[in-house]
Write a protein that holds these residues in place. Structure first.
Motif, short mmCIF file in Angstrom:
data_model
loop_
_atom_site.label_atom_id
_atom_site.label_comp_id
_atom_site.label_asym_id
_atom_site.label_seq_id
_atom_site.Cartn_x
_atom_site.Cartn_y
_atom_site.Cartn_z
N ARG A 187 -30.37 40.01 -99.64
CA ARG A 187 -29.07 40.61 -99.31
C ARG A 187 -28.20 39.68 -98.49
O ARG A 187 -26.98 39.68 -98.63
N PRO A 241 -27.64 35.20 -101.12
CA PRO A 241 -27.71 35.48 -102.56
C PRO A 241 -28.30 34.31 -103.36
O PRO A 241 -28.70 34.52 -104.49
N THR A 285 -37.65 56.03 -103.22
CA THR A 285 -37.22 57.42 -103.07
C THR A 285 -36.59 57.94 -104.36
O THR A 285 -36.59 59.12 -104.62
N SER A 286 -36.04 57.03 -105.16
CA SER A 286 -35.44 57.48 -106.42
C SER A 286 -36.41 57.28 -107.59
O SER A 286 -36.00 57.14 -108.73
N PHE A 343 -39.35 45.55 -111.30
CA PHE A 343 -38.39 46.17 -110.38
C PHE A 343 -37.80 45.12 -109.44
O PHE A 343 -36.58 45.05 -109.24
N THR A 388 -35.37 42.80 -111.55
CA THR A 388 -34.09 43.33 -112.04
C THR A 388 -33.25 43.93 -110.91
O THR A 388 -32.03 43.76 -110.90
N CYS A 389 -33.87 44.63 -110.00
CA CYS A 389 -33.09 45.31 -108.97
C CYS A 389 -32.79 44.41 -107.78
O CYS A 389 -31.78 44.58 -107.10
N LYS A 390 -33.69 43.49 -107.49
CA LYS A 390 -33.57 42.74 -106.25
C LYS A 390 -33.33 41.25 -106.46
O LYS A 390 -32.98 40.54 -105.52
N HIS A 404 -41.16 59.28 -97.60
CA HIS A 404 -40.55 60.01 -98.72
C HIS A 404 -41.59 60.57 -99.67
O HIS A 404 -41.33 61.51 -100.39
N ARG A 444 -21.11 42.73 -93.84
CA ARG A 444 -21.86 42.63 -95.09
C ARG A 444 -21.76 43.92 -95.88
O ARG A 444 -21.98 43.96 -97.07
N GLN A 494 -28.58 50.39 -111.12
CA GLN A 494 -28.78 49.16 -110.35
C GLN A 494 -29.55 48.10 -111.14
O GLN A 494 -29.19 46.93 -111.13
N ALA A 495 -30.61 48.52 -111.84
CA ALA A 495 -31.46 47.55 -112.54
C ALA A 495 -30.70 46.81 -113.64
O ALA A 495 -31.10 45.74 -114.06
N ARG A 500 -26.99 43.51 -112.58
CA ARG A 500 -27.00 42.05 -112.56
C ARG A 500 -26.56 41.46 -113.90
O ARG A 500 -25.88 40.44 -113.95
N ASP A 560 -28.04 57.38 -104.42
CA ASP A 560 -28.57 58.61 -103.81
C ASP A 560 -28.19 58.75 -102.34
O ASP A 560 -27.70 59.78 -101.92
N ARG A 586 -28.89 51.43 -102.43
CA ARG A 586 -28.67 50.73 -103.70
C ARG A 586 -27.21 50.38 -103.91
O ARG A 586 -26.87 49.32 -104.43
N GLU A 616 -26.58 47.29 -101.95
CA GLU A 616 -27.03 46.08 -102.67
C GLU A 616 -26.09 45.75 -103.82
O GLU A 616 -25.83 44.58 -104.10
N ILE A 633 -23.09 43.91 -102.45
CA ILE A 633 -23.38 42.50 -102.18
C ILE A 633 -23.38 41.69 -103.47
O ILE A 633 -22.80 40.60 -103.56
N ASN A 653 -20.72 38.69 -104.56
CA ASN A 653 -21.13 37.35 -104.98
C ASN A 653 -20.54 36.96 -106.32
O ASN A 653 -20.44 35.79 -106.65
#
Lengths: 569, 569
Positions: free
Chosen positions: A23, A26, A64-65, A73, A76-78, B378, B464, B509-510, B513, B530, B534, B537, B540, B544
């Motif tokens: 985060r 990048p 949580t989701s 994961f 693709t997400c991070k 959670h 940020r 989110q996935a 990108r 949610d 996310r 992110e 961010i 970028n």
């Protein structure tokens, strides 16, 4: 050029460093390796998976989701590369390369890094007695163990279990085995109390009684000498110094050892525990190598000594600090005051700072008060007794520790959490008397238990209150070394008058002022009321009349009730 | 010679001073006077008596061991003289005499004192509109009112009630009337939100919705112009600027005024609120006269300004300080940070420090984060969303306030209580990120909501995270000034895609990108997930890629859910 960051370990701290770093940077090339195939799971949730509160193993490594936290994961997400089944074997610090082994292929590779993060955690300790490595002797180190245990129980293979070690994990596992599955469970602990590093003996006794009430067999001050059985027919029993405990399953929860072998070989400094030494910026003795979580030592901010503290909460916070610092920021992790909490069936215990014995060992002169009081306004229907032990240094009056037990787990947590963040900066008894926490009858008393704990300790330090610990009282009473002066009503006192004929005297508080002549002036008296305040006032009254051979039972009848049910049965 | 101490007022602070003083000075002549016949009651418990949680009025003036706290009790158990139905009318400071009136006999008497304590409390304010003094217009000032209201309801005389004022007492009374008795209740509040002195508008909105959900009618920004009816046939309706609200009962909870008339006449200095000025030792401008509780001003330790804070918890702590100082000790009450909590049906709200608006008024440059997160791990079955608003000063990063709402009332209290005691000493955003509170999955998350509140605020301060308040978002969206980019899954987004055709875009989110080209780059976008992480992110990632016209909806869908159910209906 983008920064190359390699993180060893993909549970708790590792993923936190990676995600935070992504985060704030990048462009960094972030690679996380882990020798396991399952990653980024909530290890602290294992007992709740075994006990059925968490239905599926996936629950422990989902967001949580409900996204599963696997390599895909993270990609693709991070935007993070995670390599499972890859183990770090050596660090070539001069070349800034990490040597890794791809476990599936048994292939070695060297990965270049600009910054390296060691988040290798710790491995459960297997004591060196015979049978410790049998197949049905489980440690709670990863999800594979968790699944194996749960599958074994769910398929009816476990009637009796032994848990070795009465620390947090041992207790949580004993509850999981007993509560949902009805497995006949025995905890065996070397120390003479449960939770020996977290609680003093009184509060530990309350937890112990709660375990017993819920059919957990607790064996204290007991040494395990071996485990009988073989890998084909399974575990048969656990052998102790005093006998044999039959079982079909053994859970070893006898502490952990930090995974720092390869780091030590690379010349990074370890503390006396074998865990890595880091500075406040979470750097090891190599400034390009950071470390955090269960494999490091951190400062105990009350004792000033170094300690290990394997807790996911600390790991996550350290992870954020590491990411900030890798990115050129300046974030400090100052240490821990040892804040801890645990659910034990329908009760909770929480603690922060040092226990009485730890405080003594650390060179303090500790004094404590135990207060029993309702956790909300006593007239509010849900109110229940809570118990707080507050420990201070006699001379400086500095608070050294707090312990609490009670039925409403979040209320127990609330009291300890209100004090814990103050411990590092230094807080004294008067600050606790005046502590400003939220008040409304459904959540607290106008003079809340936390304030009264400060008041009681102040009164003890000022020598206005001469207390006796409830366990010391029971001991002295049973030896016939003390009588009880019960200042409650006649109805409350009657059964004890009868049971302890002559050794138990009753003068209700309202009649004491006019009946001083009935108080035996020449023998040791322990003063008792419901929870302590009336016996404290009785002590003051008697002092003023020259009867000074008295001690006020800390926490009164309420504390006896949770300490020793036999005594009042 | 024994010290003569007179205490005016026998509720909360008065009895506390008397009892503590008796314990530390066995010889003092302690007299407590009160104009009421009922004394030493828990006034904060009145709504719970009316609402049935406390069955008998006696419950509010009994000890934990069920002794009734009357004059006899104070005499026999405490050695304290209490004179009910005696009112203080003047202080002759030079002669050190208090002039009192025995109300039953209408007899005046002068009582000599060495030290005097003013604990006269405050009287509910009756606004100057017609009908405010009708018989069925009740204030919650004493147990007689409480009994009268409950008797009236219990005998079926009340179908509709109006509560004037949406402060703590107003809300607690509305709950009491609705929940047990099913009385159709309307709260009328002048300000445009409930709990205007305790919460910011977002959190207040959550409380307001909870009231509405439980059939309390809430009228905000509404001025009461009068109450219709007469003393024979009773109250008929409440007249507001916009209409008429029929009712059989009116509860006035429009604040209180300190009872300091006779003290002012004696020349003791009052603050701008009309309450007495005291120093840290709780002395008025006459060093032989102490004061505390609802009739004094105290320092707000965050704003530095003086404030009144009518809370039993503060009164009790001040009482101990006064007793210690009367006895020649040195105890300081430093002030308050305004810690407050309230149960609202099956939810609670808690707060400490300043609200956003109060912070602005006090000259700060406040910035806040709102975080929605589960109150425990959670994956733990009982976990529910909790909401925290954390407010800091932009430049100094000093924490100015915290607000929390959630379903598990003790868990809400735990989060605010962990921060409140730190506010006076000064604590910054990073301290909250690193705050060490207890962790175990049944009670907290490894990265707990309180730490994440610190992290979110840090990210906002570091620019940020560009947030938008959920209420501002709804406003902008409804005006067509913003589109939503929903980064949740297609299933979650589908109903909104349909409802807000074109204005609501979904890219999970996935997939973001790889689908940056699908994001409208040239119009204002509000990012939603949610609870916020996310979408943060996503922001961010978009930054970028050069798409910077985005705002992250604080607390995400979870916050919308408790703020504006219509929007998502």
């Amino acid at each position: 050029m983008p920064k190359k960051v390699i993180i060893i370990g993909a549970v708790a701290l590792g993923p936190k460093v990676a995600c935070r770093l992504r985060r704030i940077d990048p462009d960094a090339e972030i690679t996380v390796i882990d020798r396991d195939s399952l990653i980024s799971y909530g290890g602290c949730g294992i007992p709740y998976y075994v006990g059925g509160d968490v239905a599926d193993l996936e629950g422990l490594y989902s967001t949580t989701s409900h996204a599963v936290r696997d390599s895909e994961f993270f990609k693709t997400c991070k935007g993070i590369t995670v390599l499972p089944r890859v183990e770090a074997t050596a660090i070539k610090r001069k070349e800034k390369k990490l040597v890794v082994c791809h476990l599936a292929e048994d292939r070695t590779e060297e990965l270049a890094y600009d910054k390296l993060v060691i988040a290798t955690g710790a491995t459960p300790f297997r004591p060196p007695f015979p049978g410790a490595d049998l197949a049905d002797v489980f440690t709670m180190s990863n999800l594979h163990d968790a699944k194996a245990i749960k599958d074994k129980i769910a398929t009816g293979q476990v009637e009796k279990a032994v848990v070795i070690g009465a620390g947090a994990i041992g207790i949580e596992m004993a509850e999981a085995l007993t509560d949902l599955w009805g497995v006949e469970t025995t905890i065996i602990e070397m120390a003479d109390q449960v939770l020996p590093t977290a609680l003093g003996r009184n509060m530990a006794r309350v937890v112990e009684n709660k375990l017993r009430e819920n059919d957990v067999n607790v064996m204290l001050a007991e040494r395990v000498e071996g485990i009988n059985g073989d890998d084909k027919t399974g575990v048969k029993s656990v052998e102790t110094a005093n006998g044999t405990v039959p079982c079909d399953l053994v859970v070893l929860s006898a502490g952990v050892r930090p995974n720092t072998g390869f780091a030590a070989q690379a010349g990074l400094a370890l503390g006396s525990s074998g865990a890595l030494l880091v500075d406040r910026r979470m750097r090891t003795t190599d400034p390009d190598i950071f470390a955090g979580g269960d494999c490091i030592e951190m400062r105990n901010l009350v004792s000033g000594e170094n300690t290990t503290m394997p807790l996911g909460s600390l790991a996550n916070r350290q992870g954020r600090t590491i990411a900030t610092n890798i990115n050129g920021g300046s974030s400090h992790f100052k240490g821990t005051v040892g804040t801890f909490c645990i659910k034990v069936f329908d009760m909770a215990a929480a603690t922060a700072g040092l226990t009485f014995n730890q405080a003594k060992t650390a060179g303090f002169d500790p004094v404590y008060a135990i207060v029993a009081q309702h956790d909300r306004a006593h007239f509010y229907p849900e109110s229940q007794l809570m118990y707080i032990k507050l420990i201070a240094d006699r001379k400086s009056r500095k608070i050294l520790g707090i312990e609490a037990v009670g039925a409403e787990k979040d209320a127990v947590k609330a009291r300890v959490d209100a004090v814990a963040p103050l411990l590092a900066g230094g807080v004294d008894v008067d600050d606790i008397s005046g502590l400003e926490t939220g008040y409304a009858p459904p959540m607290a008393s106008a003079m809340d238990i936390i304030n009264n704990a400060g008041n009681a300790l102040d009164n003890i330090l000022e020598k206005r209150n001469r207390p006796i610990d409830v366990m010391d009282f029971i001991d002295a009473f049973q030896k016939g070394e003390a009588k009880v002066l019960d200042v409650r009503g006649p109805k409350e006192a009657a059964p004890f008058m009868e049971k302890y004929n002559g050794q138990w005297i009753n003068i209700p508080q309202a009649q004491l002022r006019e009946n001083i002549h009935m108080v035996p002036a020449d023998e040791p008296l322990c003063l008792l009321c419901d929870t302590g305040p009336r016996s404290y006032e009785a002590q003051i009254l008697l002092d003023n009349k020259g009867i000074t051979n008295t001690k006020n039972i800390q926490g009164g009848y309420g504390m006896i009730l949770v300490t020793d049910k036999e005594f009042i049965a």
